[in-house]
Scaffold this motif. Sequence first.
Motif, PDB file in Angstrom:
ATOM      1  N   GLY A   6      58.706  82.040  59.855  1.00 14.35           N
ATOM      2  CA  GLY A   6      57.425  82.697  59.630  1.00 14.35           C
ATOM      3  C   GLY A   6      56.637  82.186  58.447  1.00 14.35           C
ATOM      4  O   GLY A   6      55.602  82.753  58.081  1.00 14.35           O
ATOM      5  N   TYR A   7      57.078  81.104  57.813  1.00 11.33           N
ATOM      6  CA  TYR A   7      56.346  80.544  56.685  1.00 11.33           C
ATOM      7  C   TYR A   7      55.066  79.861  57.171  1.00 11.33           C
ATOM      8  O   TYR A   7      55.059  79.187  58.200  1.00 11.33           O
ATOM      9  CB  TYR A   7      57.195  79.493  55.959  1.00 11.33           C
ATOM     10  CG  TYR A   7      58.279  80.045  55.059  1.00 11.33           C
ATOM     11  CD1 TYR A   7      58.332  79.703  53.707  1.00 11.33           C
ATOM     12  CD2 TYR A   7      59.278  80.890  55.554  1.00 11.33           C
ATOM     13  CE1 TYR A   7      59.331  80.186  52.881  1.00 11.33           C
ATOM     14  CE2 TYR A   7      60.281  81.385  54.733  1.00 11.33           C
ATOM     15  CZ  TYR A   7      60.302  81.025  53.407  1.00 11.33           C
ATOM     16  OH  TYR A   7      61.289  81.504  52.591  1.00 11.33           O
ATOM     17  N   GLY A   8      53.979  80.000  56.411  1.00  7.11           N
ATOM     18  CA  GLY A   8      52.763  79.242  56.682  1.00  7.11           C
ATOM     19  C   GLY A   8      52.853  77.876  56.035  1.00  7.11           C
ATOM     20  O   GLY A   8      53.776  77.594  55.251  1.00  7.11           O
ATOM     21  N   GLN A   9      51.888  77.005  56.328  1.00  3.13           N
ATOM     22  CA  GLN A   9      51.942  75.637  55.805  1.00  3.13           C
ATOM     23  C   GLN A   9      51.919  75.597  54.284  1.00  3.13           C
ATOM     24  O   GLN A   9      52.632  74.796  53.664  1.00  3.13           O
ATOM     25  CB  GLN A   9      50.801  74.801  56.387  1.00  3.13           C
ATOM     26  CG  GLN A   9      51.052  74.379  57.827  1.00  3.13           C
ATOM     27  CD  GLN A   9      49.993  73.422  58.348  1.00  3.13           C
ATOM     28  OE1 GLN A   9      49.136  72.952  57.615  1.00  3.13           O
ATOM     29  NE2 GLN A   9      50.043  73.123  59.640  1.00  3.13           N
ATOM     30  N   GLN A  10      51.096  76.445  53.647  1.00  2.00           N
ATOM     31  CA  GLN A  10      51.056  76.467  52.184  1.00  2.00           C
ATOM     32  C   GLN A  10      52.395  76.919  51.606  1.00  2.00           C
ATOM     33  O   GLN A  10      52.870  76.386  50.598  1.00  2.00           O
ATOM     34  CB  GLN A  10      49.924  77.391  51.702  1.00  2.00           C
ATOM     35  CG  GLN A  10      48.519  76.870  51.963  1.00  2.00           C
ATOM     36  CD  GLN A  10      48.171  75.650  51.127  1.00  2.00           C
ATOM     37  OE1 GLN A  10      48.756  75.403  50.080  1.00  2.00           O
ATOM     38  NE2 GLN A  10      47.210  74.870  51.598  1.00  2.00           N
ATOM     39  N   GLN A  11      53.010  77.924  52.245  1.00  3.47           N
ATOM     40  CA  GLN A  11      54.308  78.414  51.776  1.00  3.47           C
ATOM     41  C   GLN A  11      55.383  77.355  51.944  1.00  3.47           C
ATOM     42  O   GLN A  11      56.244  77.182  51.081  1.00  3.47           O
ATOM     43  CB  GLN A  11      54.704  79.677  52.557  1.00  3.47           C
ATOM     44  CG  GLN A  11      53.829  80.893  52.256  1.00  3.47           C
ATOM     45  CD  GLN A  11      54.165  82.062  53.166  1.00  3.47           C
ATOM     46  OE1 GLN A  11      54.136  81.933  54.391  1.00  3.47           O
ATOM     47  NE2 GLN A  11      54.496  83.203  52.570  1.00  3.47           N
ATOM     48  N   ILE A  12      55.328  76.641  53.070  1.00  2.00           N
ATOM     49  CA  ILE A  12      56.298  75.565  53.309  1.00  2.00           C
ATOM     50  C   ILE A  12      56.140  74.483  52.253  1.00  2.00           C
ATOM     51  O   ILE A  12      57.120  73.981  51.692  1.00  2.00           O
ATOM     52  CB  ILE A  12      56.120  74.973  54.724  1.00  2.00           C
ATOM     53  CG1 ILE A  12      56.483  76.017  55.792  1.00  2.00           C
ATOM     54  CG2 ILE A  12      56.977  73.724  54.896  1.00  2.00           C
ATOM     55  CD1 ILE A  12      56.188  75.577  57.209  1.00  2.00           C
ATOM     56  N   ALA A  48      59.038  77.122  59.497  1.00  2.04           N
ATOM     57  CA  ALA A  48      57.995  77.660  60.378  1.00  2.04           C
ATOM     58  C   ALA A  48      58.580  78.726  61.298  1.00  2.04           C
ATOM     59  O   ALA A  48      57.948  79.748  61.576  1.00  2.04           O
ATOM     60  CB  ALA A  48      57.363  76.536  61.187  1.00  2.04           C
ATOM     61  N   ARG A  49      59.817  78.496  61.748  1.00  5.68           N
ATOM     62  CA  ARG A  49      60.476  79.461  62.618  1.00  5.68           C
ATOM     63  C   ARG A  49      60.734  80.772  61.874  1.00  5.68           C
ATOM     64  O   ARG A  49      60.748  81.847  62.469  1.00  5.68           O
ATOM     65  CB  ARG A  49      61.786  78.889  63.153  1.00  5.68           C
ATOM     66  CG  ARG A  49      62.511  79.841  64.119  1.00  5.68           C
ATOM     67  CD  ARG A  49      63.637  79.206  64.896  1.00  5.68           C
ATOM     68  NE  ARG A  49      64.467  78.354  64.087  1.00  5.68           N
ATOM     69  CZ  ARG A  49      64.550  77.020  64.246  1.00  5.68           C
ATOM     70  NH1 ARG A  49      63.827  76.413  65.164  1.00  5.68           N
ATOM     71  NH2 ARG A  49      65.337  76.293  63.487  1.00  5.68           N
ATOM     72  N   ALA A  74      54.431  68.840  60.541  1.00  2.70           N
ATOM     73  CA  ALA A  74      54.505  69.917  61.529  1.00  2.70           C
ATOM     74  C   ALA A  74      54.067  69.415  62.902  1.00  2.70           C
ATOM     75  O   ALA A  74      54.648  69.793  63.930  1.00  2.70           O
ATOM     76  CB  ALA A  74      53.619  71.086  61.090  1.00  2.70           C
ATOM     77  N   PRO A  89      50.583  69.902  50.891  1.00  6.70           N
ATOM     78  CA  PRO A  89      50.255  70.611  52.139  1.00  6.70           C
ATOM     79  C   PRO A  89      49.784  69.693  53.266  1.00  6.70           C
ATOM     80  O   PRO A  89      50.075  69.951  54.433  1.00  6.70           O
ATOM     81  CB  PRO A  89      49.130  71.569  51.714  1.00  6.70           C
ATOM     82  CG  PRO A  89      49.370  71.799  50.261  1.00  6.70           C
ATOM     83  CD  PRO A  89      49.902  70.507  49.726  1.00  6.70           C
ATOM     84  N   LYS A  95      51.396  69.392  56.924  1.00  6.57           N
ATOM     85  CA  LYS A  95      50.587  69.538  58.145  1.00  6.57           C
ATOM     86  C   LYS A  95      50.900  68.418  59.139  1.00  6.57           C
ATOM     87  O   LYS A  95      51.092  68.664  60.337  1.00  6.57           O
ATOM     88  CB  LYS A  95      49.099  69.514  57.769  1.00  6.57           C
ATOM     89  CG  LYS A  95      48.148  69.586  58.960  1.00  6.57           C
ATOM     90  CD  LYS A  95      46.702  69.484  58.493  1.00  6.57           C
ATOM     91  CE  LYS A  95      45.744  69.430  59.682  1.00  6.57           C
ATOM     92  NZ  LYS A  95      44.322  69.305  59.228  1.00  6.57           N
TER      93      LYS A  95
END
Length: 339
Positions: free
Chosen positions: A272-278, A269-270, A293, A286, A290
Amino acid sequence: MVLEIWKQLKKNNVEPIYLLFGTESFLINETKQLLIQKVLSDEEIDFNLSTYDLEETPIEAAIEDAETLPFMGEKRLIILQNPVFLTSEKQKGKVEHNIGKLETYLAEPAPYSVVVFAAPYEKLDERKKITKELKRKAVVGEAKRLGETDLKAWIKDRTTSNGVQIQEDAINLMLTLTGTNLFMLASEVDKLSLYAGDSNRIDAEMVDKLVARSLEQNIFTLIEKVVQRKVDEALRIYYDLLKQNEEPIKILALLAGQFRLLYQVKELARKGYGQQQIAGALKAHPFRVKLAAGQARHFSDEELAKIMKMIAHADYQMKTGGMKKELLIEMFLFNLTRN
């Protein structure tokens, strides 16, 4: 997706050829069952339903069956399992398939048969002529892991099919408690639907009371209590797991996995990844990302690094007999909440 096929089948729109592929076996099985219900009556199933494993039976034998007129009914349903020739995988066994026979059938399928290819593979080999032709002629449904929105819609649809309504907060709690395994979710939805009875309504209180917690979910809840600094409740969950004969070393491994996930989610997340990318990078659902996170926000990088060292130390102590296993996790939890 196969969910689109379900919508069409519920409108009684049945096509002659289906291709179901993907690794979510529950969705493939449910689609097959729905096709059986729509194509055949109970009396016709014994006569007009055939299932072939294409790792053991050549395709031409199944095609011959599909070209045979139905007995005591209007339709035949032919289910073809494991069409490995649609993939780049090496075929098991010594079965040789006459693909030309299949190509001929696809050009002019029997009007009285419904043929279903059930391919439990993540990917098909799009370079193969037969794969391209089958995808062109068939109704294609991909059985992939459902996202949060589709999961909620699926739960709501299943409860509605059971003649019951479910509240939104009950759906959220069910996903939190049960996780995203469709087999477990289906079992819980059906159980709650029966319990709802004449009220025809499932609420969050009912879910909290009746839904079974998986070991992984108990670990998640335990960590949630740690986040809230409620050591007594965290320990109560731990003691309950011991009463259920869960092994301390297994509990510690799951704790390590969950805290590792928190660290990875925080790090990505730091960047810059979004939840779907993570979720894609970690190969995690996902919805699980969530929830992780949300928990990760309560820990600094230094705290998570320290926790992983504490888990590693406890693991070493367990495996070398340095201290009683049950006591090691108890001390770990005390130290967590104190920090």
